[in-house]
Structures are given as C-alpha cells and as structure tokens.
Write an enzyme that holds these catalytic residues in place. Structure first.
Site, PDB file in Angstrom:
ATOM      1  N   SER A  54       0.842  -1.195   0.000  1.00  0.00           N
ATOM      2  CA  SER A  54       0.000   0.000   0.000  1.00  0.00           C
ATOM      3  C   SER A  54       0.879   1.248   0.000  1.00  0.00           C
ATOM      4  CB  SER A  54      -0.931   0.021   1.222  1.00  0.00           C
ATOM      5  OG  SER A  54      -0.175   0.081   2.419  1.00  0.00           O
ATOM      6  N   TYR A 197       7.622   8.279  16.447  1.00  0.00           N
ATOM      7  CA  TYR A 197       7.808   8.260  14.999  1.00  0.00           C
ATOM      8  C   TYR A 197       8.970   9.160  14.589  1.00  0.00           C
ATOM      9  CZ  TYR A 197       6.859   8.875  10.030  1.00  0.00           C
ATOM     10  OH  TYR A 197       6.969   8.941   8.669  1.00  0.00           O
TER      11      TYR A 197
END
Length: 326
Positions: A54, A197
């Site tokens: 994806s 992150y």
C-alpha cells in the site's frame, strides 16, 4: 564591480527562492528531475521494496514497473501484494517472472536471511533494497505507552537495519548496489504528537548516515528519502498510544493533511532520486517543504525556533481535537 557581484548574488538568490516556492521537492532533486537520469535508466535492475502492499511502496512499485524494473514485493499481507503485482503487470513493462511476491514481516528478524536467499534464488542478484515498511503515530508523548514507543522503533528502525544487514554482504561481494530508506521530514524536524515516529526517523538518519560513511570504498549508495505528508491509506494505521490502537480520524478530512502530495507524484520523485543515486531528498508540498530549509539554513536561530514553535502550536491544537487523544 562590487555592485555587480552583489546584484548578481541577489538575482541568483531570488531565482532560487522562486524555484523553491514552485517546487514539491528539494532544489537539487528538482534539477535532477529535469536534467538528470530518468527512472527508465533503472530498467532491468532488481529492486526489492518492503511495505509494498500500500501507500508509497505500492506507488513506487507501479512507477518502477513502467520503467521495466524487476521487482520483489514484500509486506505481511500476501493478498495485497498479489493485487499490487497484477497492477504492475497490467500497467508496466514487466512479465510474471519479473515480479516476485515475497511475504515478509519486518520485525521477524530471524526470517530475513532466508528471504534474501529466496530473492537471490529467483533473480540471482539484488541491485536496490528499498526499506519502506513502517508505521506512523498520532499520540502525544505522555499518552503513548513504552510498548507503543518500542513497537515504532522496532518496525521503523530495527526492521530496516536487520534486512539491510542481511542484504549488505551480497552487495559488498558484488561491489555495487543501492539502499534506499524511506525516512521522513519528521527525521529532520521534531514533530509534535509523533515523538516515537520522529525519534525513529532521526535514528534512521544516524544509522544509515554512518553506514554511508563506512561504505565509502564500495560503490554502494545510501539514499535517505524524506517525504512529507502524502495521500495514503497508511494514515488509517497510525499508532495512537498502544500498538494495537489506531486513529479513527478520516485522513481525507484531517486539517493536517489538507495539502498532502499525491502518492504517485511522491513515488516518481523517489524513483528520480534512486536513478541519480542521490544521498538525501526532500519530497513535500508547501508549507512542509519550507520547514527543513528553515531549520537547516536559517541564519538566525531565534527566528527558526520561533517559527518551529508556531508550527508546533498549530499542529498540537489540531491533534488535540481528536477525541481519542482527549
């Protein structure tokens, strides 16, 4: 004479500023897109893409298939990989044997060496490894568990490091190759509501920047690709506090993603960076593309900090409106 030099300098500076505001990538990348090698130069190369089911990974696979690149598609979801393969066969210059579907879990470290052997058995070589698998985050530091932090670091950092360690001996033996890592602008600019992150992407820069220096005597290029926000379904899988929790916010209605770059465009620019064996590229629309320039080149630290705080406050205000974080 001095006036001519100053006038010339100011003219060049003005041209560069105009170019920057008209760009969706750093100025070096824009130059190479226009005057450098095209992705078609990669035809016949064997490129292994992780996170290919994806988002950016899928778009990059489709982009490279149009250039006639032989592909290895890896991710956990084999059915989605086969869907991507069919897209590549339908739109690209590749045959069935040119696209290998190889399911891979980035944090199943003990399986990576075996996966490398499968690729070598099929194609005989690996020209480019694209470390693209990873996961985003949408939770503030104090609402993210240590398990959540660990999950992000293992997936975004150690997964890339482990697979690279498995592939690198083959490239070193051949004396050539390329390793591209999908980092982020968050690896250059600390990002609120994304401490794990952002930290993982800073770590990626440290790991692979050091590896680049260690490989100076080999013809092995390390490319750190740093996209900003991109239109992708990956936004539906961002971590919120715990590894098994994701955001329910629709990315298409998120004010933070109102000017995201189309995934296909991002993939095109990444392919340009790969074809020209660049070291680091920034890929984003404005205002996101402006931030790394300000952080890297603004000569007044106090002004840079002020602008960073303004950006952070705006982001935090929007993020905290998400009910899952209140």
């Amino acid at each position: 004479m001095l006036e001519l030099v100053v006038s010339g300098f100011l003219l060049v500076l003005l041209v560069q500023v105009v170019r920057l505001f008209l760009s969706d990538g750093d100025l070096s990348l824009m130059w190479y897109e226009r005057f450098g090698k095209t992705p078609d130069q990669l035809a016949g190369k064997v490129v292994w893409i992780t996170g290919a089911s994806s988002g950016i990974g899928e778009a990059l696979a489709v982009e490279l298939s149009r250039a006639g690149v032989k592909l290895v598609l890896s991710a956990r979801r084999e059915d989605e990989l086969r869907r991507v393969k069919q897209t590549c066969l339908g739109t690209g210059k590749v045959s069935d044997s040119d696209v290998l579907v190889l399911p891979l879990d980035s944090v199943a470290f003990d399986t990576h060496a075996g996966c490398v052997e499968q690729v070598l058995a099929h194609f005989g070589r690996i020209d480019v490894l694209v470390n693209n698998s990873g996961r985003g985050q949408r939770s503030v530091f104090w609402q993210t568990s240590l398990a959540g932090d660990r999950h992000i670091f293992e997936l975004n950092v150690l997964g890339q490091v482990s697979l690279t360690k498995a592939v690198l001996p083959h490239m070193m033996e051949r004396g050539e190759g390329q390793i591209m890592v999908t980092s982020s602008l968050s690896g250059i600019i600390p990002t609120p509501a994304g401490s794990a992150y952002s930290g993982s992407k800073f770590a990626v820069h440290g790991f692979f920047g050091a590896l680049r220096a260690e490989l100076h005597s080999y013809d092995i290029n390390i490319l750190l690709a740093c996209p900003g926000p991109v239109i992708s379904n990956a936004g539906k899988n961002v971590l919120v506090g715990e590894p098994d929790k994701t955001s329910t916010l629709d990315p298409t209605k998120d004010p933070l993603h109102s000017n995201d770059m189309p995934t296909a465009r991002c993939a095109r620019l990444l392919a340009v960076g790969m074809a020209n064996r660049l070291d680091e590229i920034w890929v984003a629309r404005h205002p996101y593309l402006l931030y790394p320039y300000l952080r890297s080149y603004l000569p007044v630290p106090a002004l840079e900090r002020r602008m960073s705080k303004t950006f952070a406050k705006r982001r935090m205000k929007i993020v905290m409106q998400d009910k899952k974080m209140q």
